[in-house]
Design a protein around this motif. Structure first.
Motif, short mmCIF file in Angstrom:
data_model
loop_
_atom_site.label_atom_id
_atom_site.label_comp_id
_atom_site.label_asym_id
_atom_site.label_seq_id
_atom_site.Cartn_x
_atom_site.Cartn_y
_atom_site.Cartn_z
N SER A 75 0.81 -1.22 0.00
CA SER A 75 0.00 0.00 0.00
C SER A 75 0.84 1.27 0.00
CB SER A 75 -0.92 0.01 1.22
OG SER A 75 -1.71 -1.15 1.25
N THR A 76 0.48 2.20 -0.90
CA THR A 76 1.03 3.55 -0.88
C THR A 76 -0.09 4.57 -0.72
OG1 THR A 76 1.00 3.61 -3.31
CG2 THR A 76 3.07 3.00 -2.24
N HIS A 77 -1.15 4.45 -1.52
CA HIS A 77 -2.29 5.35 -1.42
C HIS A 77 -3.50 4.55 -0.94
CE1 HIS A 77 0.38 7.57 -4.13
NE2 HIS A 77 -0.29 8.66 -3.78
N GLY A 78 -3.93 4.83 0.28
CA GLY A 78 -5.09 4.14 0.83
C GLY A 78 -4.72 2.87 1.56
N PRO A 79 -5.48 2.52 2.60
CA PRO A 79 -5.18 1.32 3.40
C PRO A 79 -5.46 0.04 2.62
CG PRO A 79 -7.27 2.28 4.07
CD PRO A 79 -6.65 3.25 3.10
N PRO A 80 -4.99 -1.10 3.11
CA PRO A 80 -5.19 -2.37 2.41
C PRO A 80 -6.60 -2.92 2.62
CG PRO A 80 -3.88 -2.72 4.39
CD PRO A 80 -4.07 -1.24 4.27
N THR A 81 -7.54 -2.49 1.80
CA THR A 81 -8.92 -2.94 1.86
C THR A 81 -9.31 -3.61 0.55
OG1 THR A 81 -9.76 -0.84 0.98
CG2 THR A 81 -9.49 -1.01 3.39
N ASP A 82 -10.48 -4.26 0.54
CA ASP A 82 -10.97 -4.85 -0.71
C ASP A 82 -11.12 -3.77 -1.77
OD1 ASP A 82 -11.07 -7.22 0.66
OD2 ASP A 82 -13.25 -7.46 0.58
N ALA A 83 -11.68 -2.62 -1.38
CA ALA A 83 -11.92 -1.55 -2.35
C ALA A 83 -10.64 -1.01 -2.96
CB ALA A 83 -12.71 -0.42 -1.69
#
Length: 603
Positions: A75-83
């Motif tokens: 991850s660089t931009h945004g947390p590690p989510t499904d989306a």
């Protein structure tokens, strides 16, 4: 950083994509996803967490198709989510994109797209790409033209792969982030690193910055940013599929620690004469470095420590030598002139900070040389010269065998520099005869190490301090880095003489001191050890059995006697084993340490 994979022309596309993602998980394991052109549209599946989560999601779907792309994310931009997992799609889910790198103008593009009615769902910079392609596609003469128009709007670095509904093709582009193509009978592959498809083919094409590629079952078309056809050579990778498998070992790191004798033999094969100690570098005949009077090593992480090690040896031989963290070299470049050689040390040849430092040197007209493990890497292609460490693929995030191979290769480079620039009768024959014998001595360390017992004794310590002098100070820093990376325990490395200038305030009976002795300055090191013992700190000597440091130690990780310039390599193997054993006792995810990835391809 992240890992991209893709294939076209295979019947079992989904299985091949999942295999490629498992092979690339060392590049990122925050989330994973894939997209397959299944004849009825582009089917996308993605999940946060490890690739195994994606495999569970895909199981039973009977997903088939002739073309597909996959991604494992760091991850660089945004947390590690499904989306936030890749692939990302346009509003109609007709275009799927995976991406490595950073799109620096994504905020501006996101605002523009939303104003024109696009629904941007994720926090990532990547999602703007399929929406841009969707905007250009209706008026474009071809999908490739729309793709090219979209990437022309991007600022930053990227490796991109794209599927479009109704086409059994993969579109790809790179600028500042690696992409390699694989060629098989009736099929073509794409990945950010060769191990993704190594079990299928060893014939590869390395894309270069500005390349745009279209992969179909029958052919690969490569063009430049203007659409002009370009030729890229097909190379054969001298790795075998077993190199990228764990085999009998529980972890890649443990396997790669034990591969060091082989890696060292490969590094010096054909370069070091065991009888005379002479060094021959095929691409650097006598006189290659006669104009050089200053060497500047630039690197990051473990490679930086290899540079520190080499700098001690080269400085001792009389050449002006400096070592720079690549990220700082760019913001504050040191003075250089026609006699300067900038040596970029990078295992992957794709480390963004190191590439930026090398680009800076190239722009200033300074001669550059890459010391790397990957023949077709960006560093190898952009530098004036390249010297390969020949370690074979390294999958574990924590570098081990590449550190040893880097040192062996840098010592050979030092020999060539000394040969061409100094009027010296000392040809270091003893050192290079010892280097030829080093693989056998590493084997002895691996067979006799007491690292497991020492790890049991000190695993619950408050902190672990590593000290050494000369080349051993680089090993101290590297040992501390390894322990931090995979065990998450507090560890620090210091030049031994600096212990009393501040760090001694942290020394307690719960902070073991690992004293690394090379046979040079051991009496001084013993004095530093005595300072720690006076504060009741336990001491572990990482030294030959007859070292004076051993006489004042509470425990001992023994190394065979060798040339002082090589003792640090043997000590480092012991300390790699120590870190591995501590992490194993603490049940850490050794091959996948939190927040880290193998190849850092973003600045």
């Amino acid at each position: 950083m992240c890992g991209i994979t893709g294939c076209v022309g295979r019947e079992q596309t989904t299985d091949d994509l999942l295999a490629g993602l498992r092979n690339l998980e060392y590049r990122g394991y925050d989330s994973a996803g894939l997209a397959v052109q299944n004849g009825e549209g582009v089917a996308v599946f993605k999940r946060s967490g490890e690739v195994s989560n994606l495999c569970e999601r895909v199981r039973g779907t009977h997903l088939t198709g002739a073309a597909g792309i996959g991604h494992t994310r760091w991850s660089t931009h945004g947390p590690p989510t499904d989306a936030n997992a890749h692939p990302h799609t346009d509003c109609q889910n007709q275009i799927a994109v995976v991406h490595n790198g950073i799109i620096e103008n994504h905020h501006e593009l996101r605002t523009e797209l939303r104003e024109r009615g696009h629904d941007i769902e994720s926090d990532t910079d990547t999602e703007v790409v399929p929406h841009l392609v969707a905007e250009f596609l209706p008026e474009a003469t071809s999908t490739e033209d729309a793709f090219r128009s979209a990437i022309a709007r991007l600022d930053g670095s990227y490796a991109i792969a794209m599927l479009v509904e109704g086409e059994d093709a993969i579109y790809a582009a790179r600028d500042g982030s690696p992409l390699v193509l694989g060629i098989d009978e009736g099929a073509h592959f794409l990945a950010s690193d060769v191990p993704a498809f190594l079990e299928f083919t060893d014939r590869v094409i390395y894309l270069e910055d500005g390349d745009v590629a279209k992969l179909t079952t029958d052919e690969i078309e490569i063009t430049d940013v203007d659409g002009n056809s370009v030729e890229r050579s097909v190379q054969t990778v001298d790795w075998v599929p077993e190199d990228a498998k764990k085999g009998e070992y529980d972890h890649f790191m443990h396997k790669e620690i034990h591969e060091q004798p082989t890696a060292l033999r490969q590094a010096i094969r054909g370069r070091v004469d065991p009888d005379t100690g002479e060094v021959t570098l095929e691409d650097f005949p006598e006189g290659s470095f006669e104009s050089i009077d200053t060497v500047q090593f630039v690197a990051c992480g473990t490679s930086y420590h290899a540079g520190l090690y080499a700098a001690e040896v080269l400085t001792e031989r009389g050449m002006r030598t400096t070592v720079h963290r690549a990220s700082e070299f760019v913001v504050n470049p040191p003075p250089a002139d026609d006699g300067t050689l900038v040596v970029g040390i990078t295992q992957s040849g794709e480390t963004a900070d190191t590439l930026a430092a090398l680009d800076d040197a190239i722009e200033r007209g300074i001669r550059t040389l890459a010391v790397t493990n990957v023949v077709g890497s960006t560093a190898a292609r952009t530098c004036d010269d390249a010297l390969f460490i020949r370690a074979g693929p390294e999958i574990g995030v924590a570098a081990t065998k590449t550190f040893s191979s880097q040192i062996a290769t840098l010592l050979c480079l030092i020999r060539a520099l000394v040969r061409d620039t100094m009027d010296s009768a000392d040809h270091d024959a003893e050192l290079f005869r010892a280097l030829h014998a080093l693989p056998n001595k590493v084997e002895h360390v691996l067979e006799t190490s007491r690292a497991q017992q020492v790890a049991h004794r000190y695993q619950t310590s408050e902190a672990h301090f590593f000290i050494g002098r000369h080349t051993a100070q680089a090993v101290a820093l590297e040992a501390a880095l390894k322990l931090k990376e995979i065990s998450y325990e507090h560890a620090e490395g210091f030049p031994a003489g600096e212990l009393k200038h501040g760090p001694l305030a942290l020394v307690t009976p719960e902070t073991p001191i690992f004293a690394i002795a090379t046979g040079r300055n051991d009496e001084k090191l013993r004095s530093n050890v005595e300072e720690a013992r006076a504060r009741k700190a336990p001491v572990v000597a990482v030294a030959a059995a007859d070292s004076p440091v051993s006489t004042v130690a509470d425990d001992h990780l023994t190394i065979p006697s060798t040339h002082p310039d090589l003792a640090g390599v043997l000590a480092n193997v012991q300390l790699q084993l120590l870190s591995y054993q501590v992490a194993s006792l603490l049940d850490r995810p050794i091959d996948k340490p939190r927040n880290l990835a193998k190849s850092v391809t973003v600045e």
